[in-house]
Design a protein around this motif. Sequence first.
Motif, PDB file in Angstrom:
ATOM      1  N   LEU A  13       1.495  -1.275  -0.013  1.00  0.00           N
ATOM      2  CA  LEU A  13      -0.490   0.104   0.455  1.00  0.00           C
ATOM      3  C   LEU A  13       1.016   1.402   0.270  1.00  0.00           C
ATOM      4  O   LEU A  13       0.096   2.105  -0.919  1.00  0.00           O
ATOM      5  N   ASN A  14       2.496   0.866   0.775  1.00  0.00           N
ATOM      6  CA  ASN A  14       3.137   2.560   1.242  1.00  0.00           C
ATOM      7  C   ASN A  14       3.691   2.326  -0.786  1.00  0.00           C
ATOM      8  O   ASN A  14       3.693   3.591  -1.201  1.00  0.00           O
ATOM      9  N   GLN A  15       3.722   1.934  -1.142  1.00  0.00           N
ATOM     10  CA  GLN A  15       4.540   1.468  -2.477  1.00  0.00           C
ATOM     11  C   GLN A  15       3.272   1.753  -3.384  1.00  0.00           C
ATOM     12  O   GLN A  15       4.049   3.241  -4.198  1.00  0.00           O
ATOM     13  N   ARG A  16       2.391   1.712  -3.482  1.00  0.00           N
ATOM     14  CA  ARG A  16       1.488   2.359  -4.036  1.00  0.00           C
ATOM     15  C   ARG A  16       0.957   3.634  -4.127  1.00  0.00           C
ATOM     16  O   ARG A  16       1.047   4.197  -5.431  1.00  0.00           O
ATOM     17  N   ALA A  17       0.519   4.069  -2.884  1.00  0.00           N
ATOM     18  CA  ALA A  17       0.904   5.922  -2.303  1.00  0.00           C
ATOM     19  C   ALA A  17       1.779   6.430  -2.781  1.00  0.00           C
ATOM     20  O   ALA A  17       1.538   7.303  -3.719  1.00  0.00           O
ATOM     21  N   LEU A  18       3.144   6.011  -2.705  1.00  0.00           N
ATOM     22  CA  LEU A  18       4.144   6.256  -3.117  1.00  0.00           C
ATOM     23  C   LEU A  18       4.091   6.540  -4.468  1.00  0.00           C
ATOM     24  O   LEU A  18       4.357   8.023  -5.480  1.00  0.00           O
ATOM     25  N   LYS A  19       3.889   6.050  -5.519  1.00  0.00           N
ATOM     26  CA  LYS A  19       3.725   6.180  -6.550  1.00  0.00           C
ATOM     27  C   LYS A  19       2.668   7.053  -7.265  1.00  0.00           C
ATOM     28  O   LYS A  19       2.941   7.639  -8.080  1.00  0.00           O
ATOM     29  N   GLU A  20       1.628   6.824  -6.772  1.00  0.00           N
ATOM     30  CA  GLU A  20       0.364   7.548  -7.111  1.00  0.00           C
ATOM     31  C   GLU A  20       0.589   9.232  -6.797  1.00  0.00           C
ATOM     32  O   GLU A  20       1.176  10.109  -7.571  1.00  0.00           O
ATOM     33  N   ILE A  21       1.506   9.476  -5.343  1.00  0.00           N
ATOM     34  CA  ILE A  21       1.608  10.581  -4.965  1.00  0.00           C
ATOM     35  C   ILE A  21       2.627  11.539  -5.946  1.00  0.00           C
ATOM     36  O   ILE A  21       2.827  12.277  -6.638  1.00  0.00           O
ATOM     37  N   THR A  22       3.898  10.593  -6.573  1.00  0.00           N
ATOM     38  CA  THR A  22       4.825  11.026  -7.868  1.00  0.00           C
ATOM     39  C   THR A  22       4.408  11.125  -8.726  1.00  0.00           C
ATOM     40  O   THR A  22       4.681  11.959  -9.258  1.00  0.00           O
ATOM     41  N   ASP A  23       3.497   9.998  -8.889  1.00  0.00           N
ATOM     42  CA  ASP A  23       3.154  10.762 -10.395  1.00  0.00           C
ATOM     43  C   ASP A  23       2.198  11.812 -10.384  1.00  0.00           C
ATOM     44  O   ASP A  23       2.329  12.577 -11.804  1.00  0.00           O
ATOM     45  N   ALA A  24       1.947  11.634  -9.844  1.00  0.00           N
ATOM     46  CA  ALA A  24       0.446  13.799  -9.574  1.00  0.00           C
ATOM     47  C   ALA A  24       1.552  14.248  -9.460  1.00  0.00           C
ATOM     48  O   ALA A  24       1.047  15.224 -10.309  1.00  0.00           O
ATOM     49  N   ALA A  25       2.536  14.054  -8.802  1.00  0.00           N
ATOM     50  CA  ALA A  25       3.842  15.642  -8.534  1.00  0.00           C
ATOM     51  C   ALA A  25       4.373  16.262  -9.876  1.00  0.00           C
ATOM     52  O   ALA A  25       4.165  17.114  -9.956  1.00  0.00           O
ATOM     53  N   LEU A  26       4.781  14.793 -10.525  1.00  0.00           N
ATOM     54  CA  LEU A  26       5.013  15.094 -11.893  1.00  0.00           C
ATOM     55  C   LEU A  26       4.564  15.343 -12.844  1.00  0.00           C
ATOM     56  O   LEU A  26       4.686  17.012 -14.107  1.00  0.00           O
ATOM     57  N   SER A  27       3.181  14.865 -12.586  1.00  0.00           N
ATOM     58  CA  SER A  27       1.725  15.953 -13.546  1.00  0.00           C
ATOM     59  C   SER A  27       1.744  17.663 -12.724  1.00  0.00           C
ATOM     60  O   SER A  27       1.350  17.973 -14.243  1.00  0.00           O
ATOM     61  N   CYS A  28       2.203  17.869 -11.895  1.00  0.00           N
ATOM     62  CA  CYS A  28       1.648  18.945 -11.559  1.00  0.00           C
ATOM     63  C   CYS A  28       2.486  19.636 -11.698  1.00  0.00           C
ATOM     64  O   CYS A  28       3.392  20.778 -12.064  1.00  0.00           O
ATOM     65  N   TRP A  29       4.022  19.434 -12.379  1.00  0.00           N
ATOM     66  CA  TRP A  29       5.555  20.177 -12.090  1.00  0.00           C
ATOM     67  C   TRP A  29       5.016  21.266 -13.307  1.00  0.00           C
ATOM     68  O   TRP A  29       6.142  22.224 -13.118  1.00  0.00           O
ATOM     69  N   ALA A  30       4.818  20.741 -14.786  1.00  0.00           N
ATOM     70  CA  ALA A  30       4.715  21.746 -15.935  1.00  0.00           C
ATOM     71  C   ALA A  30       3.847  22.518 -15.341  1.00  0.00           C
ATOM     72  O   ALA A  30       4.514  24.041 -15.921  1.00  0.00           O
ATOM     73  N   THR A  31       2.713  22.957 -14.691  1.00  0.00           N
ATOM     74  CA  THR A  31       2.358  23.643 -14.454  1.00  0.00           C
ATOM     75  C   THR A  31       2.289  24.267 -13.180  1.00  0.00           C
ATOM     76  O   THR A  31       2.781  25.778 -14.016  1.00  0.00           O
ATOM     77  N   LEU A  32       3.499  23.866 -12.278  1.00  0.00           N
ATOM     78  CA  LEU A  32       3.880  24.873 -11.340  1.00  0.00           C
ATOM     79  C   LEU A  32       5.234  25.615 -11.845  1.00  0.00           C
ATOM     80  O   LEU A  32       5.652  26.784 -11.707  1.00  0.00           O
ATOM     81  N   GLN A  33       6.025  25.423 -12.981  1.00  0.00           N
ATOM     82  CA  GLN A  33       7.302  25.861 -13.596  1.00  0.00           C
ATOM     83  C   GLN A  33       6.227  27.096 -14.182  1.00  0.00           C
ATOM     84  O   GLN A  33       7.468  28.185 -14.673  1.00  0.00           O
ATOM     85  N   SER A  34       5.010  26.883 -14.995  1.00  0.00           N
ATOM     86  CA  SER A  34       4.732  27.994 -16.038  1.00  0.00           C
ATOM     87  C   SER A  34       4.040  29.179 -15.136  1.00  0.00           C
ATOM     88  O   SER A  34       3.980  30.214 -15.379  1.00  0.00           O
ATOM     89  N   GLY A  35       4.977  29.048 -13.825  1.00  0.00           N
ATOM     90  CA  GLY A  35       4.447  30.127 -12.890  1.00  0.00           C
ATOM     91  C   GLY A  35       3.247  29.248 -11.540  1.00  0.00           C
ATOM     92  O   GLY A  35       2.510  30.910 -11.217  1.00  0.00           O
ATOM     93  N   ALA A  36       2.273  29.246 -11.965  1.00  0.00           N
ATOM     94  CA  ALA A  36       0.991  28.749 -10.598  1.00  0.00           C
ATOM     95  C   ALA A  36       1.912  28.732  -9.325  1.00  0.00           C
ATOM     96  O   ALA A  36       2.631  28.471  -9.379  1.00  0.00           O
ATOM     97  N   THR A  37       0.689  28.741  -8.502  1.00  0.00           N
ATOM     98  CA  THR A  37       1.213  28.631  -7.153  1.00  0.00           C
ATOM     99  C   THR A  37       1.230  26.793  -7.088  1.00  0.00           C
ATOM    100  O   THR A  37       0.405  26.185  -7.902  1.00  0.00           O
ATOM    101  N   VAL A  38       1.675  26.690  -6.323  1.00  0.00           N
ATOM    102  CA  VAL A  38       1.638  25.164  -5.774  1.00  0.00           C
ATOM    103  C   VAL A  38       0.151  25.140  -5.008  1.00  0.00           C
ATOM    104  O   VAL A  38      -0.864  23.590  -5.051  1.00  0.00           O
TER     105      VAL A  38
END
Length: 108
Positions: A13-38
């Motif tokens: 469960l922890n490994q699955r959660a880590l993967k989901e968190i990582t995937d979500a963070a990576l998908s948010c990174w481009a938006t964040l790079q364009s100047g959006a807030t966290v």
Amino acid sequence: MEDKTFAQSMEELNQRALKEITDAALSCWATLQSGATVTSTTAHIENEYMREAVAHVLYYVLLQSLLFDAKKRQMISGKRYEELRAYTETLANQVKQQPFMVLPLGTP
């Protein structure tokens, strides 16, 4: 067929959660790079625990990036950079010791 132990199930469960968190963070990174807030970047994540976990990852990456950039531009000394980097690593290590609290996870 062997039944899983409780510890094995929790680790999965922890490994699955880590993967989901990582995937979500990576998908948010481009938006964040364009100047959006966290906050605005993670607003679409419905699960509040997942949203908080992703926000923590993004804040950590932003802080590390800003520290590196400040050192590179000679805005802070190498000694100050190492001091602040070590501090953020200490905080991150404390968080890593906590179990993930993103349940219930999304569907597989």
